[in-house]
Write a protein that holds these residues in place. Structure first.
Motif, PDB file in Angstrom:
ATOM      1  N   ALA A  85       0.812  -1.213   0.000  1.00 21.33           N
ATOM      2  CA  ALA A  85       0.000   0.000   0.000  1.00 21.33           C
ATOM      3  C   ALA A  85       0.848   1.267   0.000  1.00 21.33           C
ATOM      4  N   GLU A  86       2.017   1.225   0.628  1.00 19.54           N
ATOM      5  CA  GLU A  86       2.798   2.440   0.819  1.00 19.54           C
ATOM      6  C   GLU A  86       3.986   2.581  -0.135  1.00 19.54           C
ATOM      7  N   ALA A  87       4.160   1.643  -1.021  1.00 19.00           N
ATOM      8  CA  ALA A  87       5.297   1.700  -1.940  1.00 19.00           C
ATOM      9  C   ALA A  87       5.217   2.912  -2.865  1.00 19.00           C
ATOM     10  N   VAL A  88       6.326   3.590  -3.013  1.00 14.53           N
ATOM     11  CA  VAL A  88       6.432   4.672  -3.995  1.00 14.53           C
ATOM     12  C   VAL A  88       6.601   4.063  -5.381  1.00 14.53           C
ATOM     13  N   THR A  89       7.426   3.043  -5.472  1.00 13.11           N
ATOM     14  CA  THR A  89       7.564   2.220  -6.673  1.00 13.11           C
ATOM     15  C   THR A  89       7.172   0.800  -6.277  1.00 13.11           C
ATOM     16  N   ALA A  90       6.171   0.263  -6.922  1.00 11.99           N
ATOM     17  CA  ALA A  90       5.615  -1.029  -6.505  1.00 11.99           C
ATOM     18  C   ALA A  90       6.649  -2.144  -6.591  1.00 11.99           C
ATOM     19  N   PRO A  91       6.690  -3.001  -5.583  1.00  8.29           N
ATOM     20  CA  PRO A  91       7.585  -4.162  -5.629  1.00  8.29           C
ATOM     21  C   PRO A  91       6.989  -5.264  -6.495  1.00  8.29           C
ATOM     22  N   GLU A  92       7.815  -6.234  -6.843  1.00  8.39           N
ATOM     23  CA  GLU A  92       7.323  -7.424  -7.524  1.00  8.39           C
ATOM     24  C   GLU A  92       6.844  -8.410  -6.471  1.00  8.39           C
ATOM     25  N   GLN A  93       5.736  -9.064  -6.763  1.00  8.37           N
ATOM     26  CA  GLN A  93       5.163 -10.015  -5.822  1.00  8.37           C
ATOM     27  C   GLN A  93       5.291 -11.418  -6.363  1.00  8.37           C
ATOM     28  N   GLY A  94       5.995 -12.261  -5.608  1.00  9.96           N
ATOM     29  CA  GLY A  94       6.197 -13.635  -6.035  1.00  9.96           C
ATOM     30  C   GLY A  94       5.318 -14.607  -5.274  1.00  9.96           C
ATOM     31  N   ALA A  95       5.716 -15.845  -5.271  1.00 10.82           N
ATOM     32  CA  ALA A  95       4.965 -16.888  -4.576  1.00 10.82           C
ATOM     33  C   ALA A  95       4.890 -16.587  -3.087  1.00 10.82           C
ATOM     34  N   ASN A  96       3.764 -16.937  -2.484  1.00  8.72           N
ATOM     35  CA  ASN A  96       3.529 -16.714  -1.057  1.00  8.72           C
ATOM     36  C   ASN A  96       3.684 -15.246  -0.659  1.00  8.72           C
ATOM     37  N   CYS A  97       3.354 -14.364  -1.605  1.00 11.18           N
ATOM     38  CA  CYS A  97       3.389 -12.914  -1.392  1.00 11.18           C
ATOM     39  C   CYS A  97       4.799 -12.423  -1.029  1.00 11.18           C
ATOM     40  N   ARG A  98       5.800 -13.061  -1.532  1.00  5.64           N
ATOM     41  CA  ARG A  98       7.173 -12.608  -1.322  1.00  5.64           C
ATOM     42  C   ARG A  98       7.415 -11.367  -2.186  1.00  5.64           C
ATOM     43  N   LEU A  99       7.844 -10.276  -1.548  1.00 10.23           N
ATOM     44  CA  LEU A  99       8.041  -9.016  -2.250  1.00 10.23           C
ATOM     45  C   LEU A  99       9.526  -8.778  -2.504  1.00 10.23           C
ATOM     46  N   SER A 100       9.833  -8.227  -3.671  1.00  9.52           N
ATOM     47  CA  SER A 100      11.218  -7.887  -4.007  1.00  9.52           C
ATOM     48  C   SER A 100      11.221  -6.600  -4.821  1.00  9.52           C
ATOM     49  N   GLY A 101      12.353  -5.914  -4.766  1.00 11.14           N
ATOM     50  CA  GLY A 101      12.433  -4.639  -5.470  1.00 11.14           C
ATOM     51  C   GLY A 101      11.556  -3.604  -4.794  1.00 11.14           C
TER      52      GLY A 101
END
Length: 223
Positions: A85-101
């Motif tokens: 919700a608060e990302a300025v630049t959205a992260p990538e969302q992988g399996a099991n809602c793992r966020l990167s970037g």
């Protein structure tokens, strides 16, 4: 999904640093904690209405506030929901809602943070402080709901790990954000959160926040 603020609270935040600013009760409620109906009132009045009691940390354990949970069963924990919700630049969302970037702005210290690993999700009113001021008498379910409160964007905030750990479990009497421009917003959000959850305050907190609220000049706060 993280809940949006009510229209009343959104309008109130536009004038957040003015002495007669408004705050709101949660748009979503827990039985016995709030009506669930938006309420606005001057922050000075809300501060004056908070019960003043000595704090008592007897029996506190962080594990008594279960977090981070996946309350809506959509695959992402509360921590991930706040980060998305608060990302300025959205992260990538992988399996099991793992966020990167991704990229975030930490309002406490006026910094941009790349990647989720450098971030903590701060409980505006720390869990220990909540315990001290009433949560010791709450049910297990109420404490879990508090620890994962997505009903108001001021309750949980993605901030730099350094600023969150500097704050620890302190209230505004002993800690304010290093970014001076954010201090009025921070202090006023504390009043809102305490009001929403029916929590008490001690005299040190009351006097520190009163200094901010009463010293407001336009959109600046002298603290």
């Amino acid at each position: 999904m993280r809940f949006a603020r009510t229209a009343a609270l959104t309008a109130a935040l536009a004038a957040l640093l003015v002495p007669a600013t408004a705050i709101a009760a949660p748009a979503t409620a827990i039985a016995g904690r709030a009506s669930g109906q938006a309420v606005t009132l001057p922050v000075r009045d809300a501060l004056a209405a908070l019960p003043v009691r000595d704090e008592n940390r007897t029996g506190y354990e962080r594990t008594k506030f279960k977090h981070w949970v996946d309350a809506d069963k959509e695959g992402c924990t509360t921590r991930a929901e706040v980060l998305k919700a608060e990302a300025v630049t959205a992260p990538e969302q992988g399996a099991n809602c793992r966020l990167s970037g991704g990229r975030w702005y930490s309002p406490y210290d006026d910094r941009y943070i790349a990647g989720p690993s450098g971030l903590d999700i701060d409980h505006l009113v720390p869990l220990a402080e909540a315990w001290d001021s009433g949560a010791s008498a709450w049910s297990v379910a109420e404490r879990e709901a508090y620890a994962n409160d997505l009903g108001d964007e001021g309750a949980l905030t993605a901030v730099s790990a350094a600023s969150n750990r500097s704050k620890a479990d302190q209230d505004p009497a002993t800690w304010l954000p290093p970014a001076a421009s954010y201090r009025c917003r921070y202090a006023t959000d504390w009043v809102a959160d305490k009001t929403r959850w029916g929590a008490s305050i001690d005299t040190g907190y009351r006097d520190a926040v009163r200094l901010c609220v009463y010293a407001s000049v336009g959109r600046r706060c002298l603290v």
